[in-house]
Design a protein around this motif. Structure first.
Motif, mmCIF file in Angstrom:
data_model
loop_
_atom_site.group_PDB
_atom_site.id
_atom_site.type_symbol
_atom_site.label_atom_id
_atom_site.label_comp_id
_atom_site.label_asym_id
_atom_site.label_seq_id
_atom_site.Cartn_x
_atom_site.Cartn_y
_atom_site.Cartn_z
ATOM 1 N N HIS A 67 0.816 -1.209 0.000
ATOM 2 C CA HIS A 67 0.000 0.000 0.000
ATOM 3 C C HIS A 67 0.853 1.265 0.000
ATOM 4 O O HIS A 67 0.421 2.319 0.471
ATOM 5 C CB HIS A 67 -0.947 -0.016 1.200
ATOM 6 N N SER A 68 2.047 1.152 -0.541
ATOM 7 C CA SER A 68 2.938 2.304 -0.690
ATOM 8 C C SER A 68 3.076 2.657 -2.164
ATOM 9 O O SER A 68 2.813 1.842 -3.041
ATOM 10 C CB SER A 68 4.312 1.991 -0.100
ATOM 11 N N ASN A 69 3.503 3.882 -2.410
ATOM 12 C CA ASN A 69 3.820 4.300 -3.768
ATOM 13 C C ASN A 69 5.328 4.438 -3.878
ATOM 14 O O ASN A 69 5.965 4.999 -2.983
ATOM 15 C CB ASN A 69 3.144 5.637 -4.094
ATOM 16 N N MET A 70 5.901 3.901 -4.940
ATOM 17 C CA MET A 70 7.350 3.937 -5.139
ATOM 18 C C MET A 70 7.678 4.552 -6.486
ATOM 19 O O MET A 70 6.991 4.281 -7.481
ATOM 20 C CB MET A 70 7.937 2.530 -5.013
ATOM 21 N N GLY B 231 1.442 1.731 -5.613
ATOM 22 C CA GLY B 231 1.965 1.191 -6.857
ATOM 23 C C GLY B 231 3.148 1.981 -7.365
ATOM 24 O O GLY B 231 3.951 2.492 -6.571
ATOM 25 N N TYR B 232 3.228 2.136 -8.674
ATOM 26 C CA TYR B 232 4.439 2.682 -9.283
ATOM 27 C C TYR B 232 4.140 3.774 -10.308
ATOM 28 O O TYR B 232 4.972 4.086 -11.147
ATOM 29 C CB TYR B 232 5.223 1.535 -9.949
ATOM 30 N N PHE B 233 2.942 4.366 -10.186
ATOM 31 C CA PHE B 233 2.564 5.426 -11.113
ATOM 32 C C PHE B 233 2.316 6.729 -10.359
ATOM 33 O O PHE B 233 1.718 6.745 -9.286
ATOM 34 C CB PHE B 233 1.296 5.045 -11.887
ATOM 35 N N GLY B 234 2.796 7.834 -10.948
ATOM 36 C CA GLY B 234 2.554 9.154 -10.399
ATOM 37 C C GLY B 234 2.863 10.194 -11.452
ATOM 38 O O GLY B 234 3.015 9.887 -12.633
#
Length: 284
Positions: free
Chosen positions: A166-169, A187-190
């Motif tokens: 539940h973290s963003n990387m 996830g891995y999107f920003g």
């Protein structure tokens, strides 16, 4: 809106889960109060503790009392010979974002809903970029931040072993030139800002898997020395990075460090971690 829990709390449980994703994990800066910086999440052979147990750090930045550095290096080599090999370094910059709920927020038009955002710091960002370049594929550099904001949610994820999930990387390399990063989900999107750019980073398991496939195995003592040599190169010749590294090195009283010494290599890694607020994990 502020995140309810402290960054340090998030770091701790993220690190615990990271340790379970691999065969063995080593982090010399994971716990300030431990004799050599290990905490309960990081598996090390019992012999290490039994041999070093009598030797304590008498003050926070003092050298170990009761053992010669040469003996430390020899013992470290012996211990490493009985341990699994290591293949990858992971440098993690943890971030505590703010949660923006107002339509007047600067990036609202990009998301059209509430979102998380944090700032990148120029000297930290450059340090991560440079260590990535100097490691020749043997290191990955990422930012990690929670995609949740309440204490009770953190404790629930901690119990379920789902903090990483539940973290963003975000890849540090992909944030080059961006002063802010925003996201709405784990996830891995920003998105990078100020000029908005979609950023999709590699999943953590993919980073680990690629690193294992690409890199040859090394005993822990050699792996740490190689890492320290890369740090020395990465922190040299930069107007932003070099002064910060040297300031912390001087404050700790650790001049004239030799990356070919295991003791000094661990000190170099610790200086880098303290100077740039980065957590270091060796993965095996």
């Amino acid at each position: 809106m502020d995140i309810e829990f402290k960054e340090k709390t998030f770091e701790k449980y993220f690190g615990h889960e990271l340790a379970r994703l691999t065969n063995i994990t080593f982090s010399p800066d994971q716990c300030d109060e431990a004799l050599l910086g290990f905490d309960e999440a990081f598996f090390m052979p019992e012999e290490w503790f039994f041999r070093f147990g009598p030797y304590v750090r008498r003050r926070r930045r003092g050298r170990l009392t009761g053992i010669e550095i040469d003996e430390f290096n020899k013992l470290g080599k012996s211990i490493a010979s009985h341990m699994p090999d290591f293949r990858l370094n992971l440098f993690v910059q943890f971030k505590r974002p703010i949660y923006l709920t107002s339509r007047g927020a600067k990036e609202w038009s990009d998301w059209k809903q509430s979102y998380f955002r944090y700032e990148t710091t120029p000297h930290q960002q450059e340090a991560l970029e440079r260590i990535d370049a100097q490691s020749y594929g043997r290191a990955a550099t990422i930012y990690a931040s929670p995609a949740f904001r309440h204490d009770k949610v953190l404790w629930e994820h901690m119990r379920n072993g789902a903090v990483v999930e539940h973290s963003n990387m975000a890849s540090a390399g992909k944030l080059k030139g961006h002063e802010h990063y925003s996201y709405i989900a784990p996830g891995y999107f920003g998105k990078g800002h100020s000029e908005t750019v979609d950023i999709e980073s590699d999943p953590l398991q993919q980073i680990i898997g690629t690193g294992y496939e690409r890199n040859g195995p090394l005993p822990l003592n050699q792996h740490l020395k190689k890492t320290a040599a890369a740090i020395i190169e990465a922190t040299s010749g930069s107007d932003l990075v070099t002064p910060v590294f040297h300031q912390v090195q001087t404050a700790m009283g650790l001049e004239d460090l030799n990356p070919n010494s295991l003791y000094d290599a661990m000190a170099i890694i610790r200086i880098f971690s303290d100077a740039f607020g980065v957590h270091y994990y060796a993965l095996g």
